[in-house]
Write a protein that holds these residues in place. Structure first.
Motif, PDB file in Angstrom:
ATOM      1  N   MET A  33       2.916   6.732   1.506  1.00  0.00           N
ATOM      2  CA  MET A  33       2.116   6.039   1.659  1.00  0.00           C
ATOM      3  C   MET A  33       1.715   5.033   0.294  1.00  0.00           C
ATOM      4  O   MET A  33       1.463   4.077   0.389  1.00  0.00           O
ATOM      5  CB  MET A  33       0.504   7.163   0.776  1.00  0.00           C
ATOM      6  N   PHE A  34       2.985   5.035  -0.151  1.00  0.00           N
ATOM      7  CA  PHE A  34       3.184   4.122  -1.718  1.00  0.00           C
ATOM      8  C   PHE A  34       3.935   2.937  -0.587  1.00  0.00           C
ATOM      9  O   PHE A  34       3.671   1.561  -1.291  1.00  0.00           O
ATOM     10  CB  PHE A  34       4.574   4.431  -2.452  1.00  0.00           C
ATOM     11  N   GLY A  35       4.670   3.362   0.212  1.00  0.00           N
ATOM     12  CA  GLY A  35       5.521   2.568   0.806  1.00  0.00           C
ATOM     13  C   GLY A  35       4.608   1.409   1.577  1.00  0.00           C
ATOM     14  O   GLY A  35       4.564   0.172   2.292  1.00  0.00           O
ATOM     15  N   LEU A  36       3.345   2.336   2.105  1.00  0.00           N
ATOM     16  CA  LEU A  36       2.009   1.847   2.797  1.00  0.00           C
ATOM     17  C   LEU A  36       1.368   0.981   2.310  1.00  0.00           C
ATOM     18  O   LEU A  36       1.441  -0.313   2.499  1.00  0.00           O
ATOM     19  CB  LEU A  36       1.284   2.545   2.994  1.00  0.00           C
ATOM     20  N   GLY A  37       1.400   0.796   0.375  1.00  0.00           N
ATOM     21  CA  GLY A  37       0.768   0.150   0.269  1.00  0.00           C
ATOM     22  C   GLY A  37       1.356  -1.355  -0.388  1.00  0.00           C
ATOM     23  O   GLY A  37       0.933  -2.525  -0.049  1.00  0.00           O
ATOM     24  N   LEU A  38       2.691  -0.989   0.158  1.00  0.00           N
ATOM     25  CA  LEU A  38       3.212  -1.676   0.071  1.00  0.00           C
ATOM     26  C   LEU A  38       3.393  -3.134   1.282  1.00  0.00           C
ATOM     27  O   LEU A  38       3.973  -4.456   0.974  1.00  0.00           O
ATOM     28  CB  LEU A  38       5.257  -1.724  -0.585  1.00  0.00           C
ATOM     29  N   SER A  39       2.934  -2.448   1.884  1.00  0.00           N
ATOM     30  CA  SER A  39       2.625  -3.367   3.864  1.00  0.00           C
ATOM     31  C   SER A  39       1.082  -3.761   3.227  1.00  0.00           C
ATOM     32  O   SER A  39       1.155  -4.764   4.458  1.00  0.00           O
ATOM     33  CB  SER A  39       2.769  -2.741   4.563  1.00  0.00           C
ATOM     34  N   LEU A  40       0.564  -3.779   1.667  1.00  0.00           N
ATOM     35  CA  LEU A  40      -1.382  -4.317   2.686  1.00  0.00           C
ATOM     36  C   LEU A  40      -1.539  -4.956   1.093  1.00  0.00           C
ATOM     37  O   LEU A  40      -0.407  -5.692   0.157  1.00  0.00           O
ATOM     38  CB  LEU A  40      -1.421  -3.206   1.717  1.00  0.00           C
ATOM     39  N   THR A  41      -1.915  -6.077   1.294  1.00  0.00           N
ATOM     40  CA  THR A  41      -2.586  -7.035   0.624  1.00  0.00           C
ATOM     41  C   THR A  41      -4.166  -6.915   0.169  1.00  0.00           C
ATOM     42  O   THR A  41      -4.777  -6.246   1.393  1.00  0.00           O
ATOM     43  CB  THR A  41      -2.510  -8.253   1.035  1.00  0.00           C
ATOM     44  N   THR A  42      -4.635  -7.194  -0.993  1.00  0.00           N
ATOM     45  CA  THR A  42      -5.613  -7.582  -0.859  1.00  0.00           C
ATOM     46  C   THR A  42      -6.565  -8.219  -0.286  1.00  0.00           C
ATOM     47  O   THR A  42      -8.207  -7.700   1.228  1.00  0.00           O
ATOM     48  CB  THR A  42      -6.821  -8.136  -2.707  1.00  0.00           C
ATOM     49  N   ARG A  90     -10.340  -9.407   5.165  1.00  0.00           N
ATOM     50  CA  ARG A  90      -9.966  -9.676   6.440  1.00  0.00           C
ATOM     51  C   ARG A  90     -11.174  -9.787   6.741  1.00  0.00           C
ATOM     52  O   ARG A  90     -11.905  -9.709   8.125  1.00  0.00           O
ATOM     53  CB  ARG A  90      -9.615  -9.375   7.446  1.00  0.00           C
ATOM     54  N   VAL A  91     -11.803  -8.114   6.537  1.00  0.00           N
ATOM     55  CA  VAL A  91     -13.420  -7.552   7.073  1.00  0.00           C
ATOM     56  C   VAL A  91     -14.512  -8.456   7.711  1.00  0.00           C
ATOM     57  O   VAL A  91     -14.821  -9.004   8.871  1.00  0.00           O
ATOM     58  CB  VAL A  91     -13.938  -6.728   6.735  1.00  0.00           C
ATOM     59  N   SER A  92     -14.387  -9.116   6.091  1.00  0.00           N
ATOM     60  CA  SER A  92     -15.428 -10.093   6.724  1.00  0.00           C
ATOM     61  C   SER A  92     -15.452 -11.679   7.720  1.00  0.00           C
ATOM     62  O   SER A  92     -16.375 -12.117   8.501  1.00  0.00           O
ATOM     63  CB  SER A  92     -16.114 -10.999   5.111  1.00  0.00           C
ATOM     64  N   ARG A  93     -14.143 -11.666   8.087  1.00  0.00           N
ATOM     65  CA  ARG A  93     -13.507 -12.412   9.088  1.00  0.00           C
ATOM     66  C   ARG A  93     -13.806 -11.944  10.704  1.00  0.00           C
ATOM     67  O   ARG A  93     -14.376 -12.152  11.400  1.00  0.00           O
ATOM     68  CB  ARG A  93     -12.356 -13.110   9.140  1.00  0.00           C
ATOM     69  N   ALA A 116     -15.702  -5.983  15.050  1.00  0.00           N
ATOM     70  CA  ALA A 116     -14.465  -5.321  15.522  1.00  0.00           C
ATOM     71  C   ALA A 116     -13.938  -3.963  14.492  1.00  0.00           C
ATOM     72  O   ALA A 116     -13.066  -2.758  15.250  1.00  0.00           O
ATOM     73  CB  ALA A 116     -12.921  -6.459  15.455  1.00  0.00           C
ATOM     74  N   VAL A 117     -14.266  -4.419  12.827  1.00  0.00           N
ATOM     75  CA  VAL A 117     -14.281  -2.926  12.479  1.00  0.00           C
ATOM     76  C   VAL A 117     -14.730  -2.504  12.382  1.00  0.00           C
ATOM     77  O   VAL A 117     -14.425  -1.269  12.311  1.00  0.00           O
ATOM     78  CB  VAL A 117     -13.712  -4.326  10.741  1.00  0.00           C
ATOM     79  N   ALA A 118     -15.996  -2.631  12.586  1.00  0.00           N
ATOM     80  CA  ALA A 118     -16.925  -1.745  12.567  1.00  0.00           C
ATOM     81  C   ALA A 118     -17.522  -0.792  13.543  1.00  0.00           C
ATOM     82  O   ALA A 118     -17.076   0.137  13.460  1.00  0.00           O
ATOM     83  CB  ALA A 118     -18.628  -2.469  12.249  1.00  0.00           C
ATOM     84  N   VAL A 119     -16.402  -1.381  15.354  1.00  0.00           N
ATOM     85  CA  VAL A 119     -16.785  -0.632  16.459  1.00  0.00           C
ATOM     86  C   VAL A 119     -15.305   0.570  15.979  1.00  0.00           C
ATOM     87  O   VAL A 119     -15.981   2.179  16.352  1.00  0.00           O
ATOM     88  CB  VAL A 119     -16.179  -1.322  16.901  1.00  0.00           C
ATOM     89  N   ALA A 120     -14.045  -0.003  14.965  1.00  0.00           N
ATOM     90  CA  ALA A 120     -13.066   1.181  15.382  1.00  0.00           C
ATOM     91  C   ALA A 120     -12.902   2.266  14.874  1.00  0.00           C
ATOM     92  O   ALA A 120     -13.425   3.014  14.716  1.00  0.00           O
ATOM     93  CB  ALA A 120     -11.621  -0.324  14.791  1.00  0.00           C
ATOM     94  N   ALA A 127      -5.374  -0.496   6.261  1.00  0.00           N
ATOM     95  CA  ALA A 127      -6.324  -0.584   4.373  1.00  0.00           C
ATOM     96  C   ALA A 127      -7.282   0.327   4.192  1.00  0.00           C
ATOM     97  O   ALA A 127      -7.175   1.144   3.157  1.00  0.00           O
ATOM     98  CB  ALA A 127      -5.904  -2.022   4.254  1.00  0.00           C
ATOM     99  N   ILE A 128      -8.639   0.157   4.937  1.00  0.00           N
ATOM    100  CA  ILE A 128      -9.857   0.660   5.058  1.00  0.00           C
ATOM    101  C   ILE A 128      -9.773   2.175   4.737  1.00  0.00           C
ATOM    102  O   ILE A 128     -10.083   2.963   4.306  1.00  0.00           O
ATOM    103  CB  ILE A 128     -11.059   0.468   5.889  1.00  0.00           C
ATOM    104  N   ASN A 129      -8.949   2.847   6.470  1.00  0.00           N
ATOM    105  CA  ASN A 129      -8.592   3.866   6.605  1.00  0.00           C
ATOM    106  C   ASN A 129      -8.007   4.661   5.323  1.00  0.00           C
ATOM    107  O   ASN A 129      -8.247   6.335   5.169  1.00  0.00           O
ATOM    108  CB  ASN A 129      -8.028   4.499   7.473  1.00  0.00           C
ATOM    109  N   SER A 130      -7.253   4.357   4.859  1.00  0.00           N
ATOM    110  CA  SER A 130      -6.838   4.700   3.536  1.00  0.00           C
ATOM    111  C   SER A 130      -7.316   5.201   2.329  1.00  0.00           C
ATOM    112  O   SER A 130      -7.313   6.444   2.033  1.00  0.00           O
ATOM    113  CB  SER A 130      -5.179   4.064   2.893  1.00  0.00           C
ATOM    114  N   VAL A 131      -8.795   4.049   2.198  1.00  0.00           N
ATOM    115  CA  VAL A 131      -9.001   5.118   1.508  1.00  0.00           C
ATOM    116  C   VAL A 131     -10.292   5.992   2.342  1.00  0.00           C
ATOM    117  O   VAL A 131     -10.369   7.291   1.498  1.00  0.00           O
ATOM    118  CB  VAL A 131     -10.505   3.539   1.171  1.00  0.00           C
TER     119      VAL A 131
END
Length: 295
Positions: free
Chosen positions: A19-28, A33-36, A40-44, A104-108
């Motif tokens: 999970m630390f490695g997963l965090g290394l692949s993510l940024t804020t 990007r949800v707002s863009r 698509a995000v809501a459907v998924a 990113a969202i699913n991790s939370v």
């Protein structure tokens, strides 16, 4: 196997590294990007958080699984997508940026959805013993899922070079852990393995195909484009089974709960590959036919 220090201590540590490695692949920016691409995000997320557990529940009731195996399928349904989904999306030309955002969202979300869905399943199926995720165990789930991701993101912000160098080793480590733990879970129940495979092999295979189909079909039905639909399919259809196995074996301390997850972890690679090839080939044939019609 339940009493092994490898499971009770080693597996949570391994998952923390993953999970630390997963965090290394993510940024804020992955969250921003949800707002863009809000639709698509809501459907998924709707498909993953609500539709998928409902489908899993229907399957376990329809196949009349034993209580602990039923809990295992529900825990699997509650587990998030992960970096494997991103890899498959890239392989079949999906919208990988959308996958990264969803991961990113699913991790939370997983820190909340896993305890809720798992506890509801334990209660409904009247699973034996003190299997439930009480407050202390819920905190443990949050600790091994959410905290390492946050730390990984913080490290990436300070050193993008280190994050880039660590990506490949962590991915290899993740696959190795999954293989070892899945094999261990199956071997730990080897006396009942043939019976379990008969009970959960078909259920987990159908669940995997249903997950992939719901992700793709639901996305297309709600008018997402082909690349977004592929991304959604892989995110909804390919679960982070290492998370689910860790919770089954080290938090719930039950090998039988882990059996459906271990079986699924083998099947998903074959079925996701076949499904990805089928939908991309079908789309290519449809485009070819359309081009011939308009010429």
């Amino acid at each position: 196997m339940n009493d092994s220090a490898l499971i009770t201590t080693g597996l949570p540590i391994a998952l923390t590294i993953i999970m630390f490695g997963l965090g290394l692949s993510l940024t804020t920016d992955d969250f921003r990007r949800v707002s863009r691409t809000p639709k698509a995000v809501a459907v998924a997320l709707l498909l993953q958080v609500l539709v998928l557990p409902a489908a899993a529940f229907g399957l376990v009731k329809g196949f009349d699984l034993a209580p602990l195996l039923a809990v295992g399928v529900m825990l699997l349904a509650a587990s998030p997508g992960g970096t494997t989904a991103n890899l498959f999306s890239h392989l079949f030309r999906g919208d990988v940026a959308l996958n990264i955002t969803l991961t990113a969202i699913n991790s939370v979300l997983a820190a909340l959805t896993i305890p809720i869905i798992t506890n509801l399943a334990i209660d409904h199926f009247d699973a034996q013993g003190d299997l439930g995720l009480q407050l202390g165990k819920v905190v443990q789930v949050i600790a091994i899922v959410l905290i390492p991701v946050t730390v990984g993101m913080a490290v990436r912000r300070r050193s993008a070079d280190f994050a880039a160098r660590a990506d490949r080793p962590v991915r290899i480590f993740s696959i190795a852990v999954l293989v070892i733990v899945s094999a261990g879970a199956l071997l730990g129940e080897r006396e009942h393995l043939a019976d379990y495979m008969q009970q959960v092999g078909l259920v987990t295979g159908i669940f995997c195909l249903v997950s992939l189909t719901v992700g793709y079909g639901g996305a297309r039905l709600l008018r997402l484009d082909q690349r977004q639909a592929i991304a959604t399919s892989m995110e909804v259809g390919i679960h982070n089974t290492t998370v689910a196995l860790t919770i089954a074996l080290s938090v719930l301390d039950n090998t039988e709960v882990a059996i459906p997850i271990a079986v699924y972890s083998v099947l998903m690679y074959v079925l996701a590959t076949a499904f990805g090839y089928a939908i991309t080939q079908r789309h290519a044939d449809a485009e070819k036919s359309l081009n011939q019609t308009t010429e």
